[in-house]
Design a protein around this motif. Structure first.
Motif, PDB file in Angstrom:
ATOM      1  N   LYS A 116     -39.731   5.041 -11.840  1.00  0.00           N
ATOM      2  CA  LYS A 116     -39.381   6.345 -11.062  1.00  0.00           C
ATOM      3  C   LYS A 116     -38.191   6.367 -10.500  1.00  0.00           C
ATOM      4  O   LYS A 116     -37.853   8.035 -10.054  1.00  0.00           O
ATOM      5  CB  LYS A 116     -40.668   6.849 -10.284  1.00  0.00           C
ATOM      6  N   TYR A 117     -37.750   5.013 -10.017  1.00  0.00           N
ATOM      7  CA  TYR A 117     -36.426   5.283  -9.856  1.00  0.00           C
ATOM      8  C   TYR A 117     -34.867   4.690 -10.450  1.00  0.00           C
ATOM      9  O   TYR A 117     -33.728   4.307  -9.928  1.00  0.00           O
ATOM     10  CB  TYR A 117     -36.336   3.848  -8.509  1.00  0.00           C
ATOM     11  N   THR A 118     -36.021   4.424 -11.958  1.00  0.00           N
ATOM     12  CA  THR A 118     -34.545   4.739 -13.047  1.00  0.00           C
ATOM     13  C   THR A 118     -34.277   5.496 -13.597  1.00  0.00           C
ATOM     14  O   THR A 118     -34.761   6.501 -14.775  1.00  0.00           O
ATOM     15  CB  THR A 118     -34.857   3.124 -13.426  1.00  0.00           C
ATOM     16  N   LYS A 119     -32.921   5.629 -14.207  1.00  0.00           N
ATOM     17  CA  LYS A 119     -33.091   5.796 -15.719  1.00  0.00           C
ATOM     18  C   LYS A 119     -33.821   6.223 -16.736  1.00  0.00           C
ATOM     19  O   LYS A 119     -34.456   5.164 -16.894  1.00  0.00           O
ATOM     20  CB  LYS A 119     -31.430   5.881 -16.079  1.00  0.00           C
ATOM     21  N   LYS A 120     -34.105   7.212 -17.988  1.00  0.00           N
ATOM     22  CA  LYS A 120     -35.343   6.895 -18.831  1.00  0.00           C
ATOM     23  C   LYS A 120     -34.810   5.792 -19.911  1.00  0.00           C
ATOM     24  O   LYS A 120     -35.538   4.614 -20.297  1.00  0.00           O
ATOM     25  CB  LYS A 120     -35.136   8.482 -19.973  1.00  0.00           C
ATOM     26  N   ASP A 121     -33.388   5.433 -20.912  1.00  0.00           N
ATOM     27  CA  ASP A 121     -33.270   4.530 -21.018  1.00  0.00           C
ATOM     28  C   ASP A 121     -33.880   2.765 -20.920  1.00  0.00           C
ATOM     29  O   ASP A 121     -34.245   2.008 -20.995  1.00  0.00           O
ATOM     30  CB  ASP A 121     -31.728   4.599 -21.891  1.00  0.00           C
ATOM     31  N   VAL A 122     -33.707   2.627 -19.013  1.00  0.00           N
ATOM     32  CA  VAL A 122     -33.796   1.535 -18.439  1.00  0.00           C
ATOM     33  C   VAL A 122     -35.228   1.488 -18.520  1.00  0.00           C
ATOM     34  O   VAL A 122     -36.015   0.542 -17.986  1.00  0.00           O
ATOM     35  CB  VAL A 122     -32.869   1.586 -17.085  1.00  0.00           C
ATOM     36  N   SER A 123     -36.213   2.548 -18.117  1.00  0.00           N
ATOM     37  CA  SER A 123     -37.758   2.800 -18.030  1.00  0.00           C
ATOM     38  C   SER A 123     -37.880   2.395 -19.306  1.00  0.00           C
ATOM     39  O   SER A 123     -39.224   1.670 -18.962  1.00  0.00           O
ATOM     40  CB  SER A 123     -37.784   4.071 -17.411  1.00  0.00           C
ATOM     41  N   VAL A 124     -37.300   2.866 -20.578  1.00  0.00           N
ATOM     42  CA  VAL A 124     -38.441   2.232 -21.350  1.00  0.00           C
ATOM     43  C   VAL A 124     -38.264   0.910 -21.962  1.00  0.00           C
ATOM     44  O   VAL A 124     -38.754   0.277 -22.237  1.00  0.00           O
ATOM     45  CB  VAL A 124     -37.652   2.890 -22.974  1.00  0.00           C
ATOM     46  N   SER A 171     -42.345 -19.767 -21.075  1.00  0.00           N
ATOM     47  CA  SER A 171     -41.068 -18.723 -20.732  1.00  0.00           C
ATOM     48  C   SER A 171     -41.183 -18.360 -21.532  1.00  0.00           C
ATOM     49  O   SER A 171     -41.610 -17.961 -23.165  1.00  0.00           O
ATOM     50  CB  SER A 171     -39.991 -20.072 -21.669  1.00  0.00           C
ATOM     51  N   PHE A 172     -40.138 -16.741 -21.698  1.00  0.00           N
ATOM     52  CA  PHE A 172     -40.326 -15.588 -21.575  1.00  0.00           C
ATOM     53  C   PHE A 172     -39.353 -16.169 -22.782  1.00  0.00           C
ATOM     54  O   PHE A 172     -38.267 -16.275 -22.453  1.00  0.00           O
ATOM     55  CB  PHE A 172     -39.440 -14.502 -20.372  1.00  0.00           C
ATOM     56  N   LYS A 173     -39.719 -14.601 -23.798  1.00  0.00           N
ATOM     57  CA  LYS A 173     -38.774 -14.888 -24.654  1.00  0.00           C
ATOM     58  C   LYS A 173     -38.678 -13.445 -25.451  1.00  0.00           C
ATOM     59  O   LYS A 173     -39.589 -12.725 -24.836  1.00  0.00           O
ATOM     60  CB  LYS A 173     -39.095 -15.735 -26.094  1.00  0.00           C
ATOM     61  N   PHE A 174     -37.272 -13.768 -25.517  1.00  0.00           N
ATOM     62  CA  PHE A 174     -36.907 -11.503 -25.331  1.00  0.00           C
ATOM     63  C   PHE A 174     -37.282 -11.229 -26.654  1.00  0.00           C
ATOM     64  O   PHE A 174     -37.767  -9.758 -26.910  1.00  0.00           O
ATOM     65  CB  PHE A 174     -35.807 -11.065 -25.024  1.00  0.00           C
ATOM     66  N   GLY A 234     -29.295  -9.809 -22.633  1.00  0.00           N
ATOM     67  CA  GLY A 234     -28.012  -8.900 -22.048  1.00  0.00           C
ATOM     68  C   GLY A 234     -28.384  -7.845 -22.185  1.00  0.00           C
ATOM     69  O   GLY A 234     -28.400  -6.980 -20.973  1.00  0.00           O
ATOM     70  N   ARG A 235     -29.395  -7.513 -22.294  1.00  0.00           N
ATOM     71  CA  ARG A 235     -30.292  -5.714 -22.831  1.00  0.00           C
ATOM     72  C   ARG A 235     -31.103  -5.499 -21.526  1.00  0.00           C
ATOM     73  O   ARG A 235     -31.422  -5.255 -21.224  1.00  0.00           O
ATOM     74  CB  ARG A 235     -30.351  -5.572 -24.315  1.00  0.00           C
ATOM     75  N   TYR A 236     -32.292  -7.031 -21.394  1.00  0.00           N
ATOM     76  CA  TYR A 236     -33.295  -7.138 -21.095  1.00  0.00           C
ATOM     77  C   TYR A 236     -33.334  -7.926 -19.768  1.00  0.00           C
ATOM     78  O   TYR A 236     -34.358  -7.936 -19.048  1.00  0.00           O
ATOM     79  CB  TYR A 236     -34.372  -7.131 -22.007  1.00  0.00           C
ATOM     80  N   GLN A 237     -32.131  -8.651 -19.128  1.00  0.00           N
ATOM     81  CA  GLN A 237     -32.688  -9.241 -18.288  1.00  0.00           C
ATOM     82  C   GLN A 237     -32.658  -8.644 -17.229  1.00  0.00           C
ATOM     83  O   GLN A 237     -33.550  -8.894 -16.073  1.00  0.00           O
ATOM     84  CB  GLN A 237     -31.370 -10.287 -17.976  1.00  0.00           C
ATOM     85  N   SER A 238     -31.789  -7.464 -16.887  1.00  0.00           N
ATOM     86  CA  SER A 238     -32.553  -6.632 -15.571  1.00  0.00           C
ATOM     87  C   SER A 238     -33.872  -5.801 -15.639  1.00  0.00           C
ATOM     88  O   SER A 238     -34.444  -5.554 -14.411  1.00  0.00           O
ATOM     89  CB  SER A 238     -31.465  -5.709 -15.483  1.00  0.00           C
ATOM     90  N   SER A 239     -34.534  -5.577 -16.200  1.00  0.00           N
ATOM     91  CA  SER A 239     -35.879  -5.060 -16.947  1.00  0.00           C
ATOM     92  C   SER A 239     -36.503  -6.342 -16.065  1.00  0.00           C
ATOM     93  O   SER A 239     -37.395  -6.115 -15.502  1.00  0.00           O
ATOM     94  CB  SER A 239     -36.114  -4.358 -18.312  1.00  0.00           C
TER      95      SER A 239
END
Length: 170
Positions: free
Chosen positions: A124-132, A151-154, A164-169
């Protein structure tokens, strides 16, 4: 708080909004009692199941450091696995007990509502593309935890995913 009437107000939430908007809104310092509610621990689960004797047996063997008998161990392990499936959520445990301790007759919709609420609160605090992306990463967690290598694999999120695309999520 300043009313002559002694109101009792109960609120629940993750405090994520407070953390993200800390300097944009005020917080009523000194006027709020914060209480934390946790899931049932395994001993509380056994108590809810009416297994007080099993609790005492486990404690006695822990203290004496003696091996517990195979049938008791199997029973304890079976109940522990059921506890893990229920997640210690009191409402699910109650449903489990009411339905004859049958794991297959539990209404898991409450668990799903909690997962959905986590996702809603995160997004609820993020933009739609980040929410997805947040949702995709969050839904990947069980498959990551079930793997031998934790270990996490993207690529588990999306075959074409890159750090780079998913690290912040994450």
């Amino acid at each position: 708080c300043e009313s002559n009437i002694d109101y009792k107000i109960v609120c629940a939430g993750s405090l994520l909004g407070v953390a993200l908007n800390r300097f944009q809104t005020s917080f009523p310092v000194g006027k709020v009692d914060i209480e934390y509610l946790y899931v049932m621990d395994s001993e509380e689960f056994l108590m809810a199941c009416g297994e007080e004797l099993l609790i005492e047996e486990i404690k006695a063997h822990y203290i004496s450091n003696e091996k517990i008998s195979a049938p008791i161990h199997e029973k304890a392990l079976d109940l522990y696995k059921k506890y893990l499936v229920l997640g210690g959520m009191p409402e699910l445990v109650l449903d489990f007990v009411k339905n004859g301790k049958s794991i297959t007759h539990v209404d898991y919709s409450k668990q799903q509502q909690i997962v959905d609420a986590y996702l809603f609160d995160m997004n609820k605090y993020t933009k739609k593309d980040v929410s997805v992306k947040n949702s995709m990463v969050y839904k990947t967690i069980p498959s990551v935890l079930s793997r031998e290598n934790k270990s996490f694999k993207f690529s588990l999120v999306d075959i074409n995913a890159r750090q780079g695309r998913y690290q912040s999520s994450l």
